[in-house]
Design an enzyme around this catalytic site. Sequence first.
Site, PDB file in Angstrom:
ATOM      1  N   ASP A  15       0.862  -1.186   0.000  1.00 17.48           N
ATOM      2  CA  ASP A  15       0.000   0.000   0.000  1.00 17.48           C
ATOM      3  C   ASP A  15       0.895   1.231   0.000  1.00 17.48           C
ATOM      4  O   ASP A  15       2.107   1.135   0.233  1.00 17.48           O
ATOM      5  CB  ASP A  15      -0.876   0.008   1.269  1.00 17.48           C
ATOM      6  N   SER A  16       0.273   2.390  -0.235  1.00 20.47           N
ATOM      7  CA  SER A  16       1.016   3.645  -0.166  1.00 20.47           C
ATOM      8  C   SER A  16       1.494   3.920   1.262  1.00 20.47           C
ATOM      9  O   SER A  16       2.376   4.735   1.466  1.00 20.47           O
ATOM     10  CB  SER A  16       0.107   4.787  -0.606  1.00 20.47           C
ATOM     11  N   CYS A  78      -4.221  -1.361  -2.052  1.00 18.72           N
ATOM     12  CA  CYS A  78      -4.411   0.088  -2.184  1.00 18.72           C
ATOM     13  C   CYS A  78      -5.357   0.292  -3.362  1.00 18.72           C
ATOM     14  O   CYS A  78      -5.091  -0.198  -4.471  1.00 18.72           O
ATOM     15  CB  CYS A  78      -3.055   0.726  -2.473  1.00 18.72           C
ATOM     16  N   GLU A 157      -3.889   8.390   9.261  1.00 18.36           N
ATOM     17  CA  GLU A 157      -2.455   8.208   9.541  1.00 18.36           C
ATOM     18  C   GLU A 157      -2.039   8.964  10.814  1.00 18.36           C
ATOM     19  O   GLU A 157      -1.066   8.607  11.452  1.00 18.36           O
ATOM     20  CB  GLU A 157      -1.609   8.604   8.330  1.00 18.36           C
ATOM     21  N   CYS A 189     -11.042   3.004  -0.233  1.00 20.82           N
ATOM     22  CA  CYS A 189      -9.650   3.349   0.097  1.00 20.82           C
ATOM     23  C   CYS A 189      -9.337   2.498   1.320  1.00 20.82           C
ATOM     24  O   CYS A 189     -10.162   2.424   2.249  1.00 20.82           O
ATOM     25  CB  CYS A 189      -9.536   4.832   0.429  1.00 20.82           C
ATOM     26  N   HIS A 191      -7.565   2.831   3.767  1.00 21.67           N
ATOM     27  CA  HIS A 191      -7.495   3.525   5.064  1.00 21.67           C
ATOM     28  C   HIS A 191      -8.876   3.639   5.724  1.00 21.67           C
ATOM     29  O   HIS A 191      -8.978   3.743   6.944  1.00 21.67           O
ATOM     30  CB  HIS A 191      -6.964   4.956   4.884  1.00 21.67           C
TER      31      HIS A 191
HETATM   32  N1  DGL Z   1      -4.784   3.441   0.898  1.00 22.20           N
HETATM   33  C1  DGL Z   1      -4.805   4.027  -0.390  1.00 22.20           C
HETATM   34  C2  DGL Z   1      -6.027   3.559  -1.162  1.00 22.20           C
HETATM   35  O1  DGL Z   1      -6.592   2.541  -0.860  1.00 22.20           O
HETATM   36  C3  DGL Z   1      -4.753   5.492  -0.531  1.00 22.20           C
HETATM   37  C4  DGL Z   1      -4.027   6.386   0.347  1.00 22.20           C
HETATM   38  C5  DGL Z   1      -3.243   7.380  -0.437  1.00 22.20           C
HETATM   39  O2  DGL Z   1      -3.777   8.400  -0.887  1.00 22.20           O
HETATM   40  O3  DGL Z   1      -2.071   7.098  -0.587  1.00 22.20           O
HETATM   41  O4  DGL Z   1      -6.435   4.205  -2.097  1.00 22.20           O
END
Ligand code: DGL
Length: 276
Positions: A15-16, A78, A157, A189, A191
């Site tokens: 993931d990012s 991600c 985060e 997303c 997150h």
């Molecule tokens: N967790 C990432 C997603 O599912 C995005 C977070 C980011 O913007 O890096 O899209």
Amino acid sequence: MKQSMEQDAPIGVFDSGLGGLTVMREIMRQLPEEHLLYFGDTARVPYGSKSKRTVCRYSRQIVRFLQSRHVKAIVIACNTASALAFDEIRDEIDIPIIGVVEPGAMMAADTTKTNNIGVIGTESTVKSGIYDKFLHRINPDITVVSKACPLFVPLVEEGLWEDRVTEDIAGRYLHELKEYEIDALVLGCTHYPLLRRIIGREMGEQVKLVNPAYETAKSLKVLLTEHDLLHPSGIDDKGPTYDYYVSDGVEKFISFAGDVLSCHVGKAEVVNIESY
Ligand code: DGL
């Protein structure tokens, strides 16, 4: 039953940043025998405001790193990277790879009764129209309404999962979705499942929240089985190994990962991802 070396290899999950841990958590639950190797690109997060070109470049570097660790399969945990880089990467590698978007769309289509589905995600995911594409492919009668929620990622985060500030922002982002009688909302997303309670309260109980992680882990099991790569159960009494790599900020990662995974995360290593 004997296990092959390939079956014993880890699955790479990336993931990012920290959000992909919500997918890792689900894989741990559904595939408890598998060794997992997580990479969080904590130096370069967020991906959600970046171009396709940049997200593809970052994703390629991570895939090269994971392959240098001999992973048997890759999970793009991600939505942004799944939306912007999945097709390119799948065509470039020879091991099984899965993203979170297609499984998430399948789950949303199964969940809705009214065919009105909401999708929230990063700016890039929403702009890509990827959920609309998959949902319409599954059922052309589905109506999709999408909303980018860019501040959710930094709030997650920062650990503000149950905070007044997050509630206020959620109110602003989500109120317009309420006008469209949706009965399912995709947390598009990785997150966002960590804000599930706030999002759920804001949308009300008539709206089911869809977390693509569940279906992703299920589809991963099917994919591994098709490739004869599933780790056989009950064969290895040492249990699975979980290894963590990041591009920066080890201490924050370790404490965050412990909270998300509800287990002790002893260490994480920093990788110079630009060198891959
Ligand atoms: N967790 C990432 C997603 O599912 C995005 C977070 C980011 O913007 O890096 O899209």
